[in-house]
Design an enzyme around this catalytic site. Structure first.
Site, short mmCIF file in Angstrom:
data_model
loop_
_atom_site.label_atom_id
_atom_site.label_comp_id
_atom_site.label_asym_id
_atom_site.label_seq_id
_atom_site.Cartn_x
_atom_site.Cartn_y
_atom_site.Cartn_z
NE ARG A 36 -28.40 -29.92 28.71
CZ ARG A 36 -27.70 -30.40 27.66
NH1 ARG A 36 -27.50 -29.63 26.59
NH2 ARG A 36 -27.21 -31.60 27.70
NE ARG A 65 -24.60 -17.97 18.33
CZ ARG A 65 -23.53 -17.21 18.52
NH1 ARG A 65 -22.66 -17.52 19.47
NH2 ARG A 65 -23.33 -16.13 17.78
CG ASP A 100 -26.48 -27.09 23.59
OD1 ASP A 100 -25.82 -26.58 22.68
OD2 ASP A 100 -26.09 -27.17 24.76
CE1 TYR A 129 -32.84 -21.69 27.38
CE2 TYR A 129 -32.17 -19.69 28.54
CZ TYR A 129 -32.09 -20.53 27.44
OH TYR A 129 -31.26 -20.21 26.39
#
Lengths: 250, 250
Positions: free
Chosen positions: B197, B50, B52, B110
């Site tokens: 992040r 999911r 952002d 990522y």
């Protein structure tokens, strides 16, 4: 009055090209507005390269005149606070008052990016041209090499009535493939209208096997736009750099 | 019924993230619409990650069930003709009916891109974070290395009431600098909310010299979000790949 040179980078996606025109927003118009705001006086800059709608730049050049006292190298920072995020000045410096970005002999480098993979990549769609089929990069490189030198590039230009001299000199071409990205770079003393995009469209025909590499020599000799390939889409094209070799001001 | 797995790439700029929500358009919603159009039947897919708002993906994964006869590998092509240019399916294949993209053990990678140069680059603003000051990449690399292994990452997560197990395993981290671009890659068996992040925001503090690299060990031990750096902006982040090592279907 001082003449200030700006290095201008932009994402061309949302602009109708560089040059001020009545039918849509342009990079030059937005830059003129930021300059006029910054110096509280109406300012119109002169640009080096009139890039088309959708074409990007890392190093277009613009000049303007001012009697303001702001140090030349600070102007870039001050302008950037007044520009939208898709236009960013990369440097500012004082040049001689008779420096003109177009009438001065220049060496320009363009890059055309071709994304060659099975499926389009949405994260790179705005600054590359996607082609899913096989491309023979060696054949494209060979075809591009025939462009180096001084030639009449009439076949590789969209005609403009005011342009009568279609002879230009290409100093260097290169095609590099890294993973799924082919970067075609071309450096010359000037480029006719749509010239890099028509050259790229022709190289794509070569890469697909529709033209032999040597056909580029025939196209040059024909001096006829109809003999070359299609005009490649604008979003793959970036004006990378403009050099002014005869000036020693930087 | 067959279960179909999709590899989903998207430019997250114009979406309120992956998951369907009432207040804005999401990738999942647009994909559900394209699936429903294609199969002339209401279809809701299940996503693996999911992501952002503003975060990109090259390889998110979604599954849906269908009794249509279209060959599994053609579904990607058929869907792409119905999707906007900022979403592109990268592949489609049949998976076992009990395959679930979230409940199955996964290895996710990522990438966070940091553009480190004097002036922002407008052509890369949508998929990188711009920082103009010096960054010590070696120190950042050392700091990232302390994350490898099985740890409680509570300090590196925005708390969610429904998440009680904050232990995750990081298999690998890397920081590569090429010209002005720093690519931070992190691979693990799962990531908490905002984890990549917040880790990146912490590495930026290390790179600027505000934290010593070893502080990452203290932050892990503290199990307190307030000890870590700020949450880095979403546009620099891309979900690169999700692997399902225990499945052998591809």
């Amino acid at each position: 009055m001082r003449r200030i040179k700006l290095i201008v980078a932009y994402d061309g996606t949302n602009y109708c090209g560089w040059q001020v025109q009545p039918n849509g927003i342009t990079v030059q118009e937005v830059l003129n507005q930021a300059l006029s705001d910054l110096f509280a006086k109406k300012i119109a800059c002169i640009g080096a390269s009139r890039t088309d709608a959708g074409v990007h730049a890392l190093g277009n050049v613009a000049v303007f005149d001012t009697d303001a006292r702001m140090p030349a190298d600070r102007i870039a920072f001050a302008l950037n606070t007044r520009l939208p995020a898709d236009i960013r000045i990369q440097g500012s410096s004082e040049v001689p008052p008779d420096f003109h970005p177009r009438f001065t002999a220049t060496v320009k480098t363009y890059e055309y990016r071709i994304l060659n993979r099975t499926f389009a990549d949405p994260t790179r769609r705005l600054n590359s041209y996607f082609w899913y089929g096989p491309l023979d990069v060696d054949a494209m490189r060979q075809a591009a090499s025939y462009l180096v030198g001084t030639h009449d590039f009439k076949s590789f230009a969209t005609a403009k009535p005011e342009v009568t001299d279609t002879v230009r000199t290409i100093y260097e071409t290169s095609l590099e493939k890294e993973d799924d990205l082919i970067r075609f770079r071309i450096t010359g003393n000037g480029f006719l209208y749509n010239m890099v995009r028509i050259i790229t469209g022709t190289l794509l025909e070569v890469g697909k096997g529709d033209y032999p590499p040597e056909k580029v020599k025939e196209i040059l000799a024909a001096k006829d736009r109809k003999t070359a390939g299609a005009t490649a889409r604008p979003e793959g094209l970036t004006l990378v750099q403009i050099r002014y070799p005869e000036w020693d001001f930087e």
